[in-house]
Write a protein that holds these residues in place. Structure first.
Motif, mmCIF file in Angstrom:
data_model
loop_
_atom_site.group_PDB
_atom_site.id
_atom_site.type_symbol
_atom_site.label_atom_id
_atom_site.label_comp_id
_atom_site.label_asym_id
_atom_site.label_seq_id
_atom_site.Cartn_x
_atom_site.Cartn_y
_atom_site.Cartn_z
ATOM 1 N N ASP A 83 7.492 -1.305 6.825
ATOM 2 C CA ASP A 83 7.407 0.060 6.319
ATOM 3 C C ASP A 83 8.704 0.532 5.671
ATOM 4 O O ASP A 83 9.802 0.249 6.167
ATOM 5 C CB ASP A 83 7.045 1.010 7.468
ATOM 6 N N PHE A 84 8.550 1.302 4.612
ATOM 7 C CA PHE A 84 9.721 1.831 3.890
ATOM 8 C C PHE A 84 9.354 3.202 3.328
ATOM 9 O O PHE A 84 9.078 3.364 2.144
ATOM 10 C CB PHE A 84 10.118 0.860 2.773
ATOM 11 N N PRO A 85 9.368 4.246 4.154
ATOM 12 C CA PRO A 85 8.982 5.587 3.700
ATOM 13 C C PRO A 85 10.069 6.252 2.865
ATOM 14 O O PRO A 85 11.267 6.041 3.080
ATOM 15 C CB PRO A 85 8.756 6.345 5.013
ATOM 16 N N LEU A 86 9.615 7.068 1.925
ATOM 17 C CA LEU A 86 10.519 7.834 1.062
ATOM 18 C C LEU A 86 10.325 9.317 1.371
ATOM 19 O O LEU A 86 9.220 9.838 1.276
ATOM 20 C CB LEU A 86 10.197 7.581 -0.409
ATOM 21 N N ARG A 87 11.409 9.984 1.715
ATOM 22 C CA ARG A 87 11.325 11.395 2.098
ATOM 23 C C ARG A 87 11.931 12.269 1.008
ATOM 24 O O ARG A 87 13.060 12.022 0.564
ATOM 25 C CB ARG A 87 12.061 11.627 3.416
ATOM 26 N N LEU A 88 11.168 13.286 0.620
ATOM 27 C CA LEU A 88 11.681 14.328 -0.267
ATOM 28 C C LEU A 88 12.091 15.488 0.632
ATOM 29 O O LEU A 88 11.273 16.056 1.356
ATOM 30 C CB LEU A 88 10.610 14.780 -1.251
ATOM 31 N N LEU A 89 13.348 15.846 0.580
ATOM 32 C CA LEU A 89 13.889 16.805 1.529
ATOM 33 C C LEU A 89 13.495 18.246 1.181
ATOM 34 O O LEU A 89 13.104 19.022 2.050
ATOM 35 C CB LEU A 89 15.411 16.672 1.569
ATOM 36 N N SER A 90 13.611 18.600 -0.083
ATOM 37 C CA SER A 90 13.263 19.928 -0.567
ATOM 38 C C SER A 90 12.799 19.755 -2.012
ATOM 39 O O SER A 90 13.619 19.677 -2.915
ATOM 40 C CB SER A 90 14.469 20.865 -0.482
ATOM 41 N N ALA A 91 11.508 19.655 -2.196
ATOM 42 C CA ALA A 91 10.958 19.263 -3.492
ATOM 43 C C ALA A 91 11.364 20.231 -4.615
ATOM 44 O O ALA A 91 11.410 21.459 -4.419
ATOM 45 C CB ALA A 91 9.439 19.173 -3.407
ATOM 46 N N ALA A 92 11.641 19.637 -5.771
ATOM 47 C CA ALA A 92 11.988 20.408 -6.969
ATOM 48 C C ALA A 92 11.087 19.953 -8.118
ATOM 49 O O ALA A 92 10.627 18.801 -8.134
ATOM 50 C CB ALA A 92 13.455 20.168 -7.324
ATOM 51 N N PRO A 93 10.838 20.826 -9.102
ATOM 52 C CA PRO A 93 9.996 20.429 -10.241
ATOM 53 C C PRO A 93 10.496 19.166 -10.936
ATOM 54 O O PRO A 93 9.687 18.403 -11.490
ATOM 55 C CB PRO A 93 10.058 21.650 -11.154
ATOM 56 N N SER A 94 11.796 18.915 -10.903
ATOM 57 C CA SER A 94 12.355 17.714 -11.535
ATOM 58 C C SER A 94 11.912 16.430 -10.836
ATOM 59 O O SER A 94 12.105 15.317 -11.367
ATOM 60 C CB SER A 94 13.880 17.776 -11.546
ATOM 61 N N GLN A 95 11.335 16.562 -9.656
ATOM 62 C CA GLN A 95 10.859 15.398 -8.926
ATOM 63 C C GLN A 95 9.384 15.105 -9.216
ATOM 64 O O GLN A 95 8.814 14.161 -8.651
ATOM 65 C CB GLN A 95 11.075 15.571 -7.423
ATOM 66 N N THR A 96 8.793 15.855 -10.109
ATOM 67 C CA THR A 96 7.449 15.531 -10.587
ATOM 68 C C THR A 96 7.510 14.190 -11.308
ATOM 69 O O THR A 96 8.268 14.030 -12.269
ATOM 70 C CB THR A 96 6.942 16.618 -11.545
ATOM 71 N N SER A 97 6.734 13.229 -10.835
ATOM 72 C CA SER A 97 6.842 11.873 -11.352
ATOM 73 C C SER A 97 5.762 11.001 -10.712
ATOM 74 O O SER A 97 5.011 11.453 -9.844
ATOM 75 C CB SER A 97 8.233 11.301 -11.022
ATOM 76 N N VAL A 98 5.722 9.754 -11.145
ATOM 77 C CA VAL A 98 4.913 8.752 -10.465
ATOM 78 C C VAL A 98 5.869 7.843 -9.704
ATOM 79 O O VAL A 98 6.847 7.348 -10.271
ATOM 80 C CB VAL A 98 4.075 7.919 -11.453
ATOM 81 N N MET A 107 8.182 16.356 2.123
ATOM 82 C CA MET A 107 7.089 15.441 2.423
ATOM 83 C C MET A 107 7.606 14.003 2.445
ATOM 84 O O MET A 107 8.730 13.729 1.992
ATOM 85 C CB MET A 107 5.951 15.560 1.423
ATOM 86 N N THR A 108 6.777 13.124 2.974
ATOM 87 C CA THR A 108 7.101 11.702 3.042
ATOM 88 C C THR A 108 6.044 10.896 2.313
ATOM 89 O O THR A 108 4.844 11.062 2.572
ATOM 90 C CB THR A 108 7.199 11.230 4.502
ATOM 91 N N LEU A 109 6.495 10.055 1.395
ATOM 92 C CA LEU A 109 5.607 9.089 0.756
ATOM 93 C C LEU A 109 5.664 7.799 1.578
ATOM 94 O O LEU A 109 6.753 7.277 1.842
ATOM 95 C CB LEU A 109 6.050 8.806 -0.683
ATOM 96 N N GLN A 110 4.488 7.321 1.935
ATOM 97 C CA GLN A 110 4.436 6.138 2.771
ATOM 98 C C GLN A 110 4.291 4.872 1.940
ATOM 99 O O GLN A 110 3.617 4.851 0.908
ATOM 100 C CB GLN A 110 3.258 6.240 3.757
ATOM 101 N N CYS A 111 4.944 3.808 2.407
ATOM 102 C CA CYS A 111 4.835 2.494 1.770
ATOM 103 C C CYS A 111 4.806 1.445 2.871
ATOM 104 O O CYS A 111 5.646 1.475 3.783
ATOM 105 C CB CYS A 111 6.000 2.237 0.831
ATOM 106 N N THR A 144 0.831 -1.193 0.000
ATOM 107 C CA THR A 144 0.000 0.000 0.000
ATOM 108 C C THR A 144 0.869 1.247 0.000
ATOM 109 O O THR A 144 1.959 1.264 0.592
ATOM 110 C CB THR A 144 -0.935 0.029 1.221
ATOM 111 N N GLN A 145 0.391 2.268 -0.686
ATOM 112 C CA GLN A 145 1.090 3.535 -0.774
ATOM 113 C C GLN A 145 0.109 4.656 -0.471
ATOM 114 O O GLN A 145 -1.022 4.640 -0.941
ATOM 115 C CB GLN A 145 1.657 3.755 -2.177
ATOM 116 N N THR A 146 0.586 5.631 0.277
ATOM 117 C CA THR A 146 -0.199 6.847 0.511
ATOM 118 C C THR A 146 0.708 8.058 0.432
ATOM 119 O O THR A 146 1.894 7.971 0.807
ATOM 120 C CB THR A 146 -0.879 6.828 1.896
#
Lengths: 114, 117
Positions: A73-88, A19-23, A5-7
């Motif tokens: 659990d294996f969360p992914l953290r984006l430290l300082s979001a940039a437009p280049s990180q727009t993705s799925v 932000m943090t993407l949860q898995c 599951t992902q949120t």
């Protein structure tokens, strides 16, 4: 079993936000990983983990942090979001042994950075 | 580093016909595993078929089969009797064998398959 599951499913950030993407997975899988999917680029590995407390970098780790304090659990953290990180973003997990085990994927998170 | 190449960004096939998707890879390893994943418009990644490099026999799963040529480092996917539900992105992937556990999965850029009625 819920599987992987992902949120959240969708997220819009402004440049510089974090932000943090949860898995999470409920299959007791040792191996977990994060991919990003961009048009024309396929899936590229960001970070992966072969067990709790063990993580390693993939192909495109810059701008992302991970930790694995539990098997589930294996969360992914984006430290300082940039437009280049727009993705799925996809999270995946598999049994650690043997290596031909199927990787199970989550439904993905579509992230837009403005 | 291992690389996976899918040279056909897009393919199309008539319903009930057969189509072959190409994949080549580059590795210096002798023990590894190869996979084909399907990604329909729902975005969910689904394992289609897998092949262990030490097995000479080509893997088959119902209408899906592979042509694994280890010396040529080629791993093509054949879909027989194509159905409308086969329309999707198809990704070829490589995983190196590692003692005691799994290694990372390396993906190609994908082939978009269209099935025409």
């Amino acid at each position: 079993n819920a599987g992987v599951t992902q949120t959240p499913k969708f997220q819009v950030l402004k440049t510089g936000q974090s932000m943090t993407l949860q898995c999470a997975q409920d299959m007791n899988h040792e191996y977990m990983s994060w991919y990003r999917q961009d048009p024309g680029m396929g899936l590229r590995l960001i970070h992966y983990s072969v067990g709790a407390g063990i993580t390693d970098q993939g192909e495109v780790p810059n701008g992302y942090n991970v930790s694995r304090s539990t098997t589930e659990d294996f969360p992914l953290r984006l430290l300082s979001a940039a437009p280049s990180q727009t993705s799925v973003y996809f999270c995946a997990s598999s049994r650690g042994v043997p290596s031909y085990n199927e990787q199970f994927f989550g439904p993905g998170t579509r992230l837009t950075v403005l | 580093a291992q690389t996976v190449t899918q040279s056909q960004p897009e393919m199309s096939v008539q319903e009930a016909e057969t189509v072959t998707l190409s994949c080549t890879y580059d590795t210096s390893e002798s023990d590894y595993y190869l996979f084909w994943y399907k990604q329909p418009p729902s975005r969910q990644m689904i394992l289609v078929i897998r092949q262990e490099a030490y097995k000479q026999q080509n893997a088959t799963e119902n209408r899906f089969s592979v042509n694994f040529q280890k010396a040529a480092k080629s791993f093509s996917l054949k879909i027989s009797d194509s159905q409308l539900g086969d329309a999707a992105m198809y990704f070829c992937a490589y995983r190196r064998w590692r003692q005691g556990g799994s290694e990372k999965l390396v993906f190609g850029k994908g082939t978009k398959l269209t099935v025409n009625p």
